[in-house]
Structures are given as C-alpha cells and as structure tokens.
Design an enzyme around this catalytic site. Structure first.
Site, PDB file in Angstrom:
ATOM      1  CG  ASP A 484      26.205 -16.952 -43.466  1.00 52.66           C
ATOM      2  OD1 ASP A 484      26.610 -17.533 -42.446  1.00 52.66           O
ATOM      3  OD2 ASP A 484      26.537 -17.302 -44.619  1.00 52.66           O
ATOM      4  CB  CYS A 485      24.218 -19.724 -39.523  1.00 56.31           C
ATOM      5  SG  CYS A 485      25.223 -20.604 -40.733  1.00 56.31           S
TER       6      CYS A 485
END
Length: 755
Positions: A484-485
């Site tokens: 997700d980063c």
C-alpha cells in the site's frame, strides 16, 4: 577497571553500563560482579525549547542543544514546536463559510509542518514495548544515556502510566499488563529512577498483583534473561537450527511474516548463546523488585509457560507446547550437537548481517534493530563498527513530544503521510492552485528521492521481496517495500506529474518499475498482503510464541492493501493503457472478487491497520467505486453504506474503539465521535456516491466545528492497529483525512455552506 564475566556464559568481556567509577568484588570463585556508585537523581524536566528534529533526506533524529549559542543559531521550526506541544504563535484564520474554506485553513496550518526535505514527519507511537528494547540495547552495549534522554524517557513513561493502577499496557490505551509493566519498570530503573519514587512503588504493586515477572510473556522473559534479571531456563526455546530447514518445509522461517521472522532471527542467536549481561547493583535490585517469589527460590523452568491472563491474548497451542517440551527435554540436552549449534548460529549471524547491510543498520523496525545491536555486541565486541553504527541508527526511531521521549513503531511515517497529503490536496481540487504548488513540488521531490531504485543485495538468499521501483513506509534507507505504501506514493506521483505545471521527475521506466513490483504482491486468494505475498499456511499460527499478538506468523489478506493496489493500477492504466494490460486486468478482477468475498454480513470490512470497520470499509468502497460499483449499481456498495450510516452518531460523527480490532465486533469509543473516523466514513460514502446529502452534511459540520481557529485539529483517540491487539498513533491523519473529506464534499457539493 577490569571486570570478568562468569565463565559459564562463555561471552566476551564487558564493563559496566556507561562511564562509571564502579568497583568490583568477588561473588564466587569464578565470577566478579560490579557495584555501581549511587547515581544522582534525574532532573524533573528538560528545557523543551532546546529540542530540535533534524531532517537529513528523510532521516529524522532529535537533538538537545545545551549550548546557548547553538540553540540561538538553530531556532525551533513550526514542526518542532508542534511535535513538542508548544504554541506556534499563529494568528486565527478567517472563519470558514464553506468546507473548501476549512480545507484552505487546514492546509495553511499543515503546510507549516512540512519538513525541509519535503516530507511530513510525526510521532508513530502507542506500543509500550518498543522503547524498552532500545534502552536495554544501550545498557547492554554500555552506551552512555545522557541526562536529557533519561529525563524525558522518565517523563514519558510517568505520563503514560495507567491513571488508576500505575502500570503500563501493551499500548497506551490498554489495561496494565505484565509485559508493559515489567519492561517499562526496568527501563525506568536503568535510566536512573529510584525504586522508592511513589509512582514506581505503585507500578511495582500492580506488577506483583498480576503475578510478577514470572508471569510475563515470551518477549519480556527473553529480555529479562539477557539482562540477567531472570535465568534463561524461564524462556521457551528459540532454536536457531530452524533456520537450517530446507525452504520446502512448511514451517521454514522464510514463510513467516517479516516482522516475526526478523525478531526471532536475532532472538534465536542470543538464545543459543544463552548470553547474559554482567551483574550490577541495579540488576541485583531488579531481581528483588520484579518478582513475587524470592529470586533464589524461583523454579525458572517451571514458569516457562506461566503468563498472566491479561497478557495471554493468543494462548500457546498444544502443538507449540509439545514442541517446546521436546526442545527443552530432549533436543537441547541430548540431540543438539555443538557443531550443529555453531552452524545454525553462523547462518543466523549471516542473515543478521544481510539485514543490516540492506538497511544501513536501520533494520526493519526498532524491535529487531535493538536485538541486532545485541547480536553484534556479543559477536563483534564492544567498540566494533557494527555496534557503533547500530547504536547510532537506534536514534532513528526515537521521538520527543510534550510528554517526553518515546519510540516510534518504525523510523517514521514519511513516505506514507506525504503521499496522503498530496492526495488530500488533489481531492479538494486545489492541485493547480498556485498557492499550494511550492508545497506540492517539495512533496513530489521527496517521493522522487525516496523511490527504491534497486532490489536488495542477495535478495533470494535473505528471502526479501522484489522492491525495485517501490517506496517504503518511512524512507528509502529502511528499504522495506509495502504494497500500500508503493501504491499510495505511486498514485501521488502520477496525479502530480499529470497536472499541468509540475516537473516530470520520474520517467516512464521508473513508473513501470513500480508497477512491475506491485504485480508481484497478489495472493492466491486474489488479495494483497503488506510486505510480501503470503508464503505460509495460517496453521503456522499454532506456532505463535508471542502470546500478546494475533495473526502474526504469516502475511494475511488485507482489504486496505488490496484497495491501495487496485486503485493505483486503475490510475496507471488510465495513462498507460498498453503496459501489461492483460496482467493488470486479471489482477484487478481477482482483487475485486476478494473484496466482495471479505465483506462481513453487516456490510462492513475488518481493518487490520486502522480502527477498524470504519477504516477498512472506507477503502473497500473506494475499490468498488474505482471499477464503477457505487451505491446505486452495487449491492455490496449499498450494504456497506447502510452499515456506515447505521453507525453515525446523533452529532453527525463516527466513533469506533480499538476494542473492535480485538473482538472483531464493531464497538463504539467511550469518548464519543472522532474526527478521523468521521472523515473515513464520509470518504467511503462519497466514493460510493451515497445519495442522501444530510448524513454527509452532518459529518462535515462536525469536522468543521472541531477545527481550531488556526486551522488544526486536536489529537483524539488512537487511530491505528497491527496484529489485532496493539494500537499505534498516526498524528497526521488528523490533517490528511479531514482535509480529504472536506475537499471531496466541496468538489461534490460546491454550493453547500454546511455552517
């Protein structure tokens, strides 16, 4: 001064912690022990105006300027003052008439917190087991602890003691536990707090009421044994030999979740050595303070499985208990050869070195960083470069706030929070506004500088995931890509670089590298995990030895991570429709199927990284909307919206407690509506194109009413979570998500005044 460690330990020579005038005396024929001079009482506080946060290309460390000239030459920034709870001296802003006015006020304040490298930093605390590891590593390596650090550590722990019983919990909002109380009590003693201080007496009474340190969970027993406060017989086995298992074995460590893998890596080396700190006055005193029983009469082996009920969130399985019995009673005394132990220790030692090299000694997080520091100290000796570099890097996780000095969950939140800040401005339709362009260009330049350009050295040997083109949670040096980063940073880069007037810092190939890495994250279920695709079976939880955490042994399917990836792929596909089009199409279809399947009967989704159903439901609704499924076209979206609406409070807000994470049942927070959770719910509803404006207007009004005259929002309840039972703070969420919700509402309903 010369001290000699007991021959039984077989370890290197060591001297007392810090600079000392200690003397030694003989305890037995082969052991010299250290007597420490009485330390002066710690100061009540430091001068908080002398603290500075140093930003070196995304590395954030704190300095205390004792010299007046140095302090005058380096004035505190707005960010420093905000972190420390000082008055920024900012004027009141015009009272907002519309939500977009509130967005501008929020950005006016938030802009001042942007750091020189272009990112936003923040406290990332909450867990109460992080700081102890750092302080223990200092003590073990004889690193002097300056008075100002010791003072602010004392102040933080004193401020975070439970208001009723004086103990400490797993996290700052939890009940007192043996884990939190024993570990933090020891920290206070090691930094020089007198055991007769009233708050220490109170904490000790709570610890004894809970059964004393013999009833601590595994991680606490490990650290107490390293310090010599407990004996190693109380620690359930952590054999390094497991790292010699072939990769095809179902329980091989490369299949474990990265955090448990790295913690148990260094832990196994130290356990195998049975290494113990030299005995000092404070260690001897702690032996008398932490236990209910007389220390010399404790049945250490008999307490291997003793644990207080409040700590026992994930009880050991029959399989783990059987394995531990076998290792203690059969393997260690009869079958474990010296050559095998040495081979295992050598391989574990090499893996530790790979971790250190791939992160420049920052390591994955402070838990394994502290343990790796001890491994290098045992192996390489005092003064070795590896030890000195580790001690320096431990600073990366420390943070100073108005309550004192604490430890972050990683070496920061820089990439993560910067990506969300960019997207908040975009959702408000202000990206092309010249007023915010300098701020956004700086943020883009930061993400440009923090993209990871190469895979790890010896990636396959040290079991690391592909990372070329990715972003880490904190910064490039830490270097652990997270699905997700990568996704949120990539979305932010694309959004800005496709906006007229912004520099094109990342060329197409660098964007493609990020996509190639993202496409490696999908699980067999169609979902995405965090650091790596799932490598092992959920049955490995039967070997979960941590006791205080759930869902820790392997990677799991996460709605939040899956949403981030599918929305990043959708945005990418809009501008580069030909690149790996078939792969992306199939990936997205499988993610979508997972998200629908993961929906709870009540309509929400369980959040693994934020609290809890509100957080994950926001992301799931964004996923559905990214493929055209909204309230009017999708039964899943409608059901989710109805769930959120059913939880809206009379004042227009939403309020969810961390208890939801522990119980998997929606639970309201006792303190009432929360700004961040209200923003999450509104964002989800607006992504779903919820047709009734009234609930949205009520929620937006609450956010606007909570905004301060200078544009900020004040801290409320904790927002984040990991491993079901431990909560963590995301301070910048109080800006990014309210600004995003206000901006989305303003874009959707530009004429609505709300107030």
């Amino acid at each position: 001064m010369v001290t000699t460690r007991s021959k039984a330990n077989g370890a290197t020579a060591a001297t007392p912690n810090g600079k000392s005038t200690a003397v030694t005396k003989r305890k037995s024929d082969d052991t010299l022990v250290t007597e420490e001079p009485k330390r002066p009482k710690l100061a009540d506080k430091t001068d908080i105006t002398r603290w500075r946060c140093l930003d070196e290309d995304g590395r954030l460390t704190w300095r205390y300027l004792e010299d007046d000239k140095a302090a005058a030459a380096w004035p505190q920034s707005y960010a420093d003052k905000w972190y420390l709870g000082l008055d920024l001296g900012l004027p009141d802003l015009p009272k907002p008439k519309k939500p977009l006015d509130a967005v501008r006020n929020g950005l006016t304040f938030f802009e001042k917190l942007q750091l020189p490298s272009g990112e936003w930093g923040s406290e990332y605390g909450g867990p109460m087991f992080l700081l102890p590891g750092v302080v223990f590593a200092w003590y073990i390596t004889k690193t002097p602890i300056p008075w100002y650090k010791a003072t602010e550590i004392k102040n933080y722990l004193k401020a975070r003691a439970h208001p009723e019983d004086g103990g400490w919990g797993l996290h700052i909002e939890g009940e007192s536990t043996v884990f939190g109380t024993s570990m933090n009590y020891v920290v206070l003693r090691l930094v020089g707090v007198d055991p007769d201080e009233p708050f220490m007496v109170k904490a000790r009474a709570t610890l004894h009421k809970l059964g004393g340190a013999t009833h601590a969970p595994h991680w606490a027993k490990f650290w107490l044994s390293v310090l010599g406060v407990s004996k190693w017989a109380i620690v359930n086995p952590v054999p390094p030999e497991i790292w010699l298992l072939p990769d095809w074995v179902p329980v091989a460590p490369w299949r474990w979740w990265i955090h448990i893998r790295q913690v148990f890596l260094s832990m196994s080396y130290i356990y195998s050595k049975q290494w113990t700190c030299e005995e000092t006055d404070v260690i001897r005193e702690l032996r008398q303070e932490l236990f209910v029983e007389e220390w010399d009469k404790i049945d250490w082996n008999g307490h291997r499985n003793s644990i207080a009920s409040i700590d026992n969130y994930h009880p050991k399985s029959w399989l783990l208990n059987t394995a531990n019995w076998f290792l203690v009673n059969i393997w260690n005394p009869y079958l474990r050869t010296k050559s095998l132990a040495e081979k295992a220790e050598a391989w574990v030692s090499k893996l530790v070195d790979m971790e250190d090299e791939n992160t420049d000694f920052a390591d994955l997080a402070p838990v394994n960083a502290a343990m790796n520091t001890v491994v290098c100290y045992i192996r390489d000796g005092p003064g070795a470069y590896t030890v000195r570099r580790h001690v320096d890097r431990l600073e990366d996780a420390l943070w100073v706030k108005n309550e004192g000095m604490m430890c972050n969950g990683t070496n920061g939140v820089q990439n993560w929070d910067t990506a969300f800040a960019i997207q908040a401005v975009m959702d408000a339709g202000l990206t092309e506004d010249p007023r915010w362009r300098p701020m956004l260009i700086k943020a883009l330049e930061f993400l440009d500088s923090q993209q990871i350009r190469e895979n790890c050295k010896d990636q396959d040997i040290c079991y690391r995931q592909q990372r070329k083109g990715a972003w880490a949670f904190s910064n490039k040096v830490q270097g652990y890509a997270v699905s997700d980063c990568v996704s949120e940073a990539l979305k932010s880069v694309i959004l800005l670089q496709k906006t007229p007037g912004f520099p094109q810092l990342l060329d197409d190939q660098r964007i493609f590298d990020a996509i190639d890495t993202l496409l490696t994250y999908q699980n067999a279920s169609g979902a995405c995990s965090s650091y790596e695709p799932t490598r092992g079976s959920k049955l490995l939880e039967m070997l979960n030895a941590a006791e205080v955490f759930g869902k820790i042994m392997v990677e799991y399917d996460y709605v939040e991570c899956s949403t981030a990836v599918i929305t990043a792929l959708s945005l990418f596909n809009k501008y580069w429709p030909e690149y790996r089009a078939d792969d992306i199409k199939k990936f997205k279809a499988r993610v979508l199927a997972f998200i629908k399947k993961a929906q709870f009967p009540h309509g929400g989704w369980y959040g693994n990284w934020g609290i809890c159903f509100t957080y994950a439901t926001m992301f799931a609704l964004e996923s559905l909307s990214s493929v055209g499924e909204t309230y009017s076209t999708s039964s899943h979206s409608k059901k989710a919206c109805d769930f959120l609406i059913s939880k809206q409070r009379a004042d227009g807000g939403w309020s969810e407690s961390y208890r939801s994470c522990e119980r998997s049942v929606y639970t309201e927070h006792t303190s009432g509506s929360q700004v961040v959770m209200t923003a999450w719910a509104l964002i989800g509803l607006m992504h779903a194109e919820y047709p009734d404006i009234e609930p949205l207007r009520k929620g937006i009004k609450l956010i606007m009413d909570r905004q301060q005259a200078n544009g900020e929002w004040l801290p409320e309840a904790i927002e984040g979570v990991f491993n079901k039972s431990c909560m963590i703070t995301y301070m910048n969420y109080k800006f990014t998500f309210p600004i995003k919700a206000l901006g989305m509402f303003a874009s959707k309903y530009p004429e609505e005044t709300v107030v």
